[in-house]
Scaffold this active site. Structure first.
Site, short mmCIF file in Angstrom:
data_model
loop_
_atom_site.label_atom_id
_atom_site.label_comp_id
_atom_site.label_asym_id
_atom_site.label_seq_id
_atom_site.Cartn_x
_atom_site.Cartn_y
_atom_site.Cartn_z
N CYS A 65 59.81 71.49 -29.52
CA CYS A 65 59.10 70.37 -28.91
C CYS A 65 59.03 70.48 -27.39
O CYS A 65 58.34 69.70 -26.75
CB CYS A 65 59.76 69.05 -29.31
SG CYS A 65 59.51 68.62 -31.05
N ASP A 116 58.98 61.94 -38.37
CA ASP A 116 58.07 60.87 -37.97
C ASP A 116 57.88 59.83 -39.07
O ASP A 116 57.65 58.65 -38.79
CB ASP A 116 56.71 61.45 -37.58
CG ASP A 116 56.73 62.16 -36.24
OD1 ASP A 116 57.62 61.86 -35.43
OD2 ASP A 116 55.87 63.02 -36.01
#
Length: 352
Positions: free
Chosen positions: A23, A97
């Site tokens: 990320c 998520d």
């Protein structure tokens, strides 16, 4: 944790084939805002409950009065050298998520970019198997996907989930007085940068990997606590970036207890060796104006990009004990790292 089923030549180190890692290679929030600023007429769908407007972790579509569908995608370049572990981390991160919205994953499809003239297809097969492993741990099928020939290895998932609308948690619905809790320590960017700089000691190689392979399944249970007012996962924008999204969305200020922020073992040791990822600087450049004056040490921790990081929870004082009991039951240290208040300053985060 499962080991890679096939032994690869020692010469293949996936991180040497990518310019970024995990990320940490996210486009910065400031640049992303420019990209998403559409010039087209606004089109709305009343059943789209969560979309681009709120910078949340996933989109949520109302199927009926009771159930919503969650849709998300996440992919990145290698953050570790081992292909199987890379696939497992990338998939775990993508599935997160769904949990960050309070939902349950039901299906995933793979996204694969592969330099077919540089790396054998057998290596890509192990990456995909790592993704399958994470999906199996989450109780879902890797049901399909798409692949392209790319200059660097890329892997991730598009994940579909479902949620009872009464359990839906967003990142912009916190309330003044809420306490802040974090379910995983910070420092993944520091430790993975130590690996990329060839400074990571062999005995420390498991620290970040174990954290990144841990599914955030607890999010589904956290969401059932009515006093949990907001929930998000901490990933590429760092703790400060995702906390800012929570504060700005709810028009609140966070009082962050910097010394209470949990850190991975040895993170401070590698920080002292200069293991600061480029994403840390991009993060601070993007949103530093909304933070108080920070030392370089504080910047390196608060802006450290996390890959498959933990959940940031905003819970009311009345429900705090229930959250603490839940975290204790899952062997997660229940450390309050701050609180949210009505703004009294122009910055969105203050340290205390």
């Amino acid at each position: 944790m499962s080991d890679s089923p096939v032994t690869l030549p020692e010469s293949i180190k996936l991180t040497e084939y990518s310019h970024g890692a995990g990320c940490g290679c996210k486009i910065s929030p400031k640049v992303l805002s420019t990209i998403l600023a559409s010039q087209l007429p606004v089109f709305t769908d009343p059943n789209l409950l969560v979309g681009n407007q709120s910078r949340d972790d996933a989109a949520v579509y109302k199927l009926n009065d009771d159930i919503g569908i969650i849709s998300t995608t996440d992919f990145f370049m290698p953050i570790v050298d081992d292909p199987f572990t890379f696939g497992r981390i990338a998939a775990t991160n993508a599935i997160s998520d769904i949990y960050a919205m309070g939902g349950t994953p039901i299906m995933a499809i793979a996204i694969l970019g592969w330099p077919i003239n540089k790396l054998p297809a057998e290596v890509a097969q192990q990456v995909v198997d790592g993704g399958r492993q994470a999906c199996m741990e989450a109780g879902i099928m890797l049901a399909g996907g798409h692949s392209i020939d790319a200059p660097e290895p890329i892997f991730g998932l598009a994940v579909t989930g479902q949620i009872a609308l009464t359990d839906l948690k967003q990142n912009d619905t916190a309330k003044a007085g809420d306490r802040l809790y974090l379910t995983k320590p910070i420092g993944i960017g520091i430790l993975t940068t130590a690996q990329k700089q060839k400074k990571l000691q062999d005995e420390d190689s498991h620290i970040a990997v174990n954290a990144m392979c841990q599914l955030n399944t607890i999010g589904t249970t956290i969401a059932k606590i009515s006093g949990v007012n907001a929930l998000t996962d901490v990933t590429g924008f760092g703790l400060a970036g995702h906390l800012l999204e929570m504060c700005q969305g709810a028009k609140l200020t966070a009082k962050l207890k910097f010394d209470a922020v949990p850190l991975l073992p040895r993170a401070l040791d590698y920080l002292a060796l200069g293991c600061v990822p480029g994403g840390t600087h991009r993060n601070y450049d993007s949103y530093g104006e909304h933070l108080p004056e920070l030392s370089e040490h504080q910047k390196a921790i608060l802006c450290d990009p996390q890959t498959s990081g933990g959940l940031l929870v905003a819970v009311s004082a009345e429900a705090e004990a229930e959250l603490i009991d839940l975290l204790d039951a899952h062997h997660i240290a229940p450390i309050c790292i701050g609180s949210l208040e009505t703004p009294t300053t122009e910055v969105n985060v203050v340290l205390c």
